[in-house]
Design a protein around this motif. Structure first.
Motif, PDB file in Angstrom:
ATOM      1  N   ARG A  20       0.810  -1.214   0.000  1.00 53.15           N
ATOM      2  CA  ARG A  20       0.000   0.000   0.000  1.00 53.15           C
ATOM      3  C   ARG A  20       0.845   1.267   0.000  1.00 53.15           C
ATOM      4  NH1 ARG A  20      -4.301  -1.297   4.570  1.00 53.15           N
ATOM      5  NH2 ARG A  20      -3.202   0.483   5.406  1.00 53.15           N
ATOM      6  N   SER A  21       1.956   1.269   0.716  1.00 54.77           N
ATOM      7  CA  SER A  21       2.777   2.484   0.759  1.00 54.77           C
ATOM      8  C   SER A  21       3.444   2.760  -0.583  1.00 54.77           C
ATOM      9  CB  SER A  21       3.826   2.380   1.861  1.00 54.77           C
ATOM     10  OG  SER A  21       4.678   1.286   1.622  1.00 54.77           O
ATOM     11  N   VAL A  22       3.600   1.737  -1.401  1.00 62.93           N
ATOM     12  CA  VAL A  22       4.172   1.934  -2.740  1.00 62.93           C
ATOM     13  C   VAL A  22       3.085   2.329  -3.733  1.00 62.93           C
ATOM     14  CG1 VAL A  22       5.417   0.818  -4.633  1.00 62.93           C
ATOM     15  CG2 VAL A  22       6.024   0.286  -2.295  1.00 62.93           C
ATOM     16  N   ILE A  23       1.939   1.704  -3.621  1.00 64.94           N
ATOM     17  CA  ILE A  23       0.846   1.963  -4.569  1.00 64.94           C
ATOM     18  C   ILE A  23       0.444   3.430  -4.549  1.00 64.94           C
ATOM     19  CG2 ILE A  23      -1.582   1.489  -5.077  1.00 64.94           C
ATOM     20  CD1 ILE A  23      -1.063  -1.405  -4.092  1.00 64.94           C
ATOM     21  N   TYR A  24       0.401   4.019  -3.360  1.00 68.16           N
ATOM     22  CA  TYR A  24      -0.081   5.396  -3.240  1.00 68.16           C
ATOM     23  C   TYR A  24       1.049   6.418  -3.090  1.00 68.16           C
ATOM     24  CZ  TYR A  24      -4.450   2.984  -2.693  1.00 68.16           C
ATOM     25  OH  TYR A  24      -5.534   2.173  -2.901  1.00 68.16           O
ATOM     26  N   SER A  25       2.202   6.121  -3.628  1.00 70.71           N
ATOM     27  CA  SER A  25       3.297   7.089  -3.586  1.00 70.71           C
ATOM     28  C   SER A  25       3.925   7.187  -4.974  1.00 70.71           C
ATOM     29  CB  SER A  25       4.346   6.675  -2.552  1.00 70.71           C
ATOM     30  OG  SER A  25       5.008   5.508  -2.967  1.00 70.71           O
ATOM     31  N   THR A  26       4.782   8.168  -5.107  1.00 67.29           N
ATOM     32  CA  THR A  26       5.472   8.339  -6.385  1.00 67.29           C
ATOM     33  C   THR A  26       6.925   7.931  -6.213  1.00 67.29           C
ATOM     34  OG1 THR A  26       6.010  10.628  -5.827  1.00 67.29           O
ATOM     35  CG2 THR A  26       3.972  10.252  -7.055  1.00 67.29           C
ATOM     36  N   SER A  27       7.580   7.731  -7.323  1.00 69.20           N
ATOM     37  CA  SER A  27       8.985   7.342  -7.254  1.00 69.20           C
ATOM     38  C   SER A  27       9.835   8.538  -6.845  1.00 69.20           C
ATOM     39  CB  SER A  27       9.438   6.811  -8.610  1.00 69.20           C
ATOM     40  OG  SER A  27       9.322   7.840  -9.574  1.00 69.20           O
ATOM     41  N   LEU A  28      11.053   8.246  -6.460  1.00 70.54           N
ATOM     42  CA  LEU A  28      11.972   9.313  -6.083  1.00 70.54           C
ATOM     43  C   LEU A  28      12.310  10.160  -7.303  1.00 70.54           C
ATOM     44  CD1 LEU A  28      14.462   7.336  -3.817  1.00 70.54           C
ATOM     45  CD2 LEU A  28      12.719   8.954  -3.086  1.00 70.54           C
ATOM     46  N   PRO A  29      12.481  11.465  -7.117  1.00 70.70           N
ATOM     47  CA  PRO A  29      12.898  12.312  -8.234  1.00 70.70           C
ATOM     48  C   PRO A  29      14.286  11.895  -8.737  1.00 70.70           C
ATOM     49  CG  PRO A  29      12.100  13.630  -6.395  1.00 70.70           C
ATOM     50  CD  PRO A  29      12.200  12.215  -5.909  1.00 70.70           C
ATOM     51  N   VAL A  30      14.514  12.047 -10.016  1.00 72.86           N
ATOM     52  CA  VAL A  30      15.779  11.639 -10.638  1.00 72.86           C
ATOM     53  C   VAL A  30      16.988  12.272  -9.938  1.00 72.86           C
ATOM     54  CG1 VAL A  30      17.129  11.687 -12.768  1.00 72.86           C
ATOM     55  CG2 VAL A  30      14.700  11.085 -12.834  1.00 72.86           C
ATOM     56  N   PRO A  31      16.981  13.571  -9.584  1.00 68.81           N
ATOM     57  CA  PRO A  31      18.150  14.133  -8.902  1.00 68.81           C
ATOM     58  C   PRO A  31      18.444  13.467  -7.556  1.00 68.81           C
ATOM     59  CG  PRO A  31      16.761  15.893  -9.745  1.00 68.81           C
ATOM     60  CD  PRO A  31      15.996  14.616  -9.918  1.00 68.81           C
ATOM     61  N   VAL A  32      17.408  13.018  -6.863  1.00 65.52           N
ATOM     62  CA  VAL A  32      17.601  12.344  -5.585  1.00 65.52           C
ATOM     63  C   VAL A  32      18.282  10.998  -5.804  1.00 65.52           C
ATOM     64  CG1 VAL A  32      16.378  11.261  -3.647  1.00 65.52           C
ATOM     65  CG2 VAL A  32      15.698  13.531  -4.439  1.00 65.52           C
ATOM     66  N   VAL A  33      17.844  10.270  -6.806  1.00 65.54           N
ATOM     67  CA  VAL A  33      18.464   8.981  -7.132  1.00 65.54           C
ATOM     68  C   VAL A  33      19.911   9.198  -7.567  1.00 65.54           C
ATOM     69  CG1 VAL A  33      18.373   6.978  -8.666  1.00 65.54           C
ATOM     70  CG2 VAL A  33      16.256   7.930  -7.726  1.00 65.54           C
ATOM     71  N   ALA A  34      20.159  10.222  -8.372  1.00 62.53           N
ATOM     72  CA  ALA A  34      21.527  10.522  -8.814  1.00 62.53           C
ATOM     73  C   ALA A  34      22.413  10.863  -7.619  1.00 62.53           C
ATOM     74  CB  ALA A  34      21.517  11.673  -9.822  1.00 62.53           C
ATOM     75  N   ALA A  35      21.882  11.624  -6.655  1.00 58.38           N
ATOM     76  CA  ALA A  35      22.661  11.976  -5.459  1.00 58.38           C
ATOM     77  C   ALA A  35      22.994  10.727  -4.653  1.00 58.38           C
ATOM     78  CB  ALA A  35      21.895  12.977  -4.610  1.00 58.38           C
ATOM     79  N   ALA A  36      22.026   9.823  -4.515  1.00 54.36           N
ATOM     80  CA  ALA A  36      22.261   8.589  -3.769  1.00 54.36           C
ATOM     81  C   ALA A  36      23.313   7.728  -4.462  1.00 54.36           C
ATOM     82  CB  ALA A  36      20.959   7.815  -3.604  1.00 54.36           C
ATOM     83  N   ARG A  37      23.240   7.644  -5.774  1.00 51.87           N
ATOM     84  CA  ARG A  37      24.240   6.855  -6.519  1.00 51.87           C
ATOM     85  C   ARG A  37      25.624   7.459  -6.376  1.00 51.87           C
ATOM     86  NH1 ARG A  37      22.424   4.900 -12.302  1.00 51.87           N
ATOM     87  NH2 ARG A  37      24.253   3.630 -11.904  1.00 51.87           N
ATOM     88  N   ALA A  38      25.703   8.790  -6.427  1.00 52.90           N
ATOM     89  CA  ALA A  38      26.994   9.466  -6.258  1.00 52.90           C
ATOM     90  C   ALA A  38      27.554   9.199  -4.858  1.00 52.90           C
ATOM     91  CB  ALA A  38      26.844  10.967  -6.493  1.00 52.90           C
ATOM     92  N   ALA A  39      26.672   9.223  -3.840  1.00 55.08           N
ATOM     93  CA  ALA A  39      27.111   8.943  -2.477  1.00 55.08           C
ATOM     94  C   ALA A  39      27.648   7.520  -2.355  1.00 55.08           C
ATOM     95  CB  ALA A  39      25.964   9.165  -1.500  1.00 55.08           C
ATOM     96  N   LEU A  40      27.017   6.574  -3.025  1.00 56.86           N
ATOM     97  CA  LEU A  40      27.504   5.190  -2.999  1.00 56.86           C
ATOM     98  C   LEU A  40      28.879   5.072  -3.665  1.00 56.86           C
ATOM     99  CD1 LEU A  40      24.198   3.258  -3.764  1.00 56.86           C
ATOM    100  CD2 LEU A  40      25.459   3.325  -1.597  1.00 56.86           C
ATOM    101  N   ARG A  41      29.070   5.802  -4.756  1.00 51.67           N
ATOM    102  CA  ARG A  41      30.391   5.792  -5.413  1.00 51.67           C
ATOM    103  C   ARG A  41      31.463   6.350  -4.484  1.00 51.67           C
ATOM    104  NH1 ARG A  41      27.304   7.060  -9.920  1.00 51.67           N
ATOM    105  NH2 ARG A  41      27.632   9.300  -9.682  1.00 51.67           N
ATOM    106  N   VAL A  42      31.143   7.441  -3.808  1.00 51.48           N
ATOM    107  CA  VAL A  42      32.101   8.038  -2.870  1.00 51.48           C
ATOM    108  C   VAL A  42      32.384   7.061  -1.734  1.00 51.48           C
ATOM    109  CG1 VAL A  42      32.391   9.866  -1.141  1.00 51.48           C
ATOM    110  CG2 VAL A  42      31.553  10.437  -3.427  1.00 51.48           C
ATOM    111  N   ALA A  43      31.358   6.423  -1.193  1.00 52.21           N
ATOM    112  CA  ALA A  43      31.543   5.470  -0.089  1.00 52.21           C
ATOM    113  C   ALA A  43      32.468   4.319  -0.491  1.00 52.21           C
ATOM    114  CB  ALA A  43      30.195   4.935   0.377  1.00 52.21           C
ATOM    115  N   ARG A  44      32.322   3.863  -1.718  1.00 56.83           N
ATOM    116  CA  ARG A  44      33.178   2.766  -2.187  1.00 56.83           C
ATOM    117  C   ARG A  44      34.617   3.204  -2.389  1.00 56.83           C
ATOM    118  NH1 ARG A  44      29.233   1.566  -6.313  1.00 56.83           N
ATOM    119  NH2 ARG A  44      27.696   0.230  -5.370  1.00 56.83           N
TER     120      ARG A  44
END
Length: 195
Positions: free
Chosen positions: A40-64
């Motif tokens: 239910r929490s997925v059905i009634y929500s929207t996906s993350l904005p592209v810049p947020v996903v890009a920021a998270a991916r960049a953070a993972l690259r830095v962490a590695r």
């Protein structure tokens, strides 16, 4: 023990160490379809904005690629834990004071001295376990944490009867026995079943 191969669902946050927002579920395509169509929490929500996903991916690259950041923040965490004589299981450290008004007053005193250490109170935490939340990052220096300790101790000295407490679930058996032997069991360890 390598058990990760036996876990069907991994859930994580992107809002703490990744410095973004939202979270993720890592799972098989079958479980993914179930969550997308029945959660239910997925059905009634929207996906993350592209810049947020890009920021998270960049953070993972830095962490590695920059493990020194992780080592540094854990060094700061251990230092703060030792200086305040409180256990710290992560770089987000609860400073439990108990009373709501004491937590708010202490938070305000710290803010007046330039430290944003928010008070966390019910309903987020159980009654009698109000706390301040220190969030350390790799961007902090040892000198900044040393100064925080000094200022925090000054602020605590200005509030008679207010002291930092340790919740039982944050103690390992050795720490619990030590506090009990020191006769501090009742003063430093509060008993709360709803944690």
């Amino acid at each position: 023990m390598a058990v990760s191969d036996h876990i069907d669902i991994h859930v994580g946050t992107l809002s703490k160490a990744a410095g973004s927002l939202g979270g993720f579920v890592a799972c098989s395509s079958t479980v993914r379809q179930l969550l997308l169509n029945r959660g239910r929490s997925v059905i009634y929500s929207t996906s993350l904005p592209v810049p947020v996903v890009a920021a998270a991916r960049a953070a993972l690259r830095v962490a590695r690629s920059e493990s020194w950041r992780r080592q540094h923040v854990w060094s700061l965490t251990r230092y703060l834990s030792q200086q305040l004589n409180i256990p710290a299981a992560s770089p987000i450290i609860p400073l439990v004071v108990g009373d709501e008004s004491a937590a708010l007053t202490l938070s305000n005193k710290l803010l007046q001295r330039g430290y944003h250490v928010p008070a966390i109170r019910p309903p987020t935490v159980p009654e009698g376990t109000c706390r301040l939340r220190v969030s350390l990052s790799a961007g902090h220096t040892r000198a900044q944490v040393e100064e925080l300790v000094r200022v925090l101790q000054e602020c605590l000295a200005e509030l008679p009867g207010v002291q930092l407490m340790t919740l039982p679930h944050l103690l390992d058996d050795r720490q619990r026995r030590y506090l009990e032997q020191q006769g501090q069991g009742q003063q430093r360890v509060t008993q709360h079943s709803r944690l």
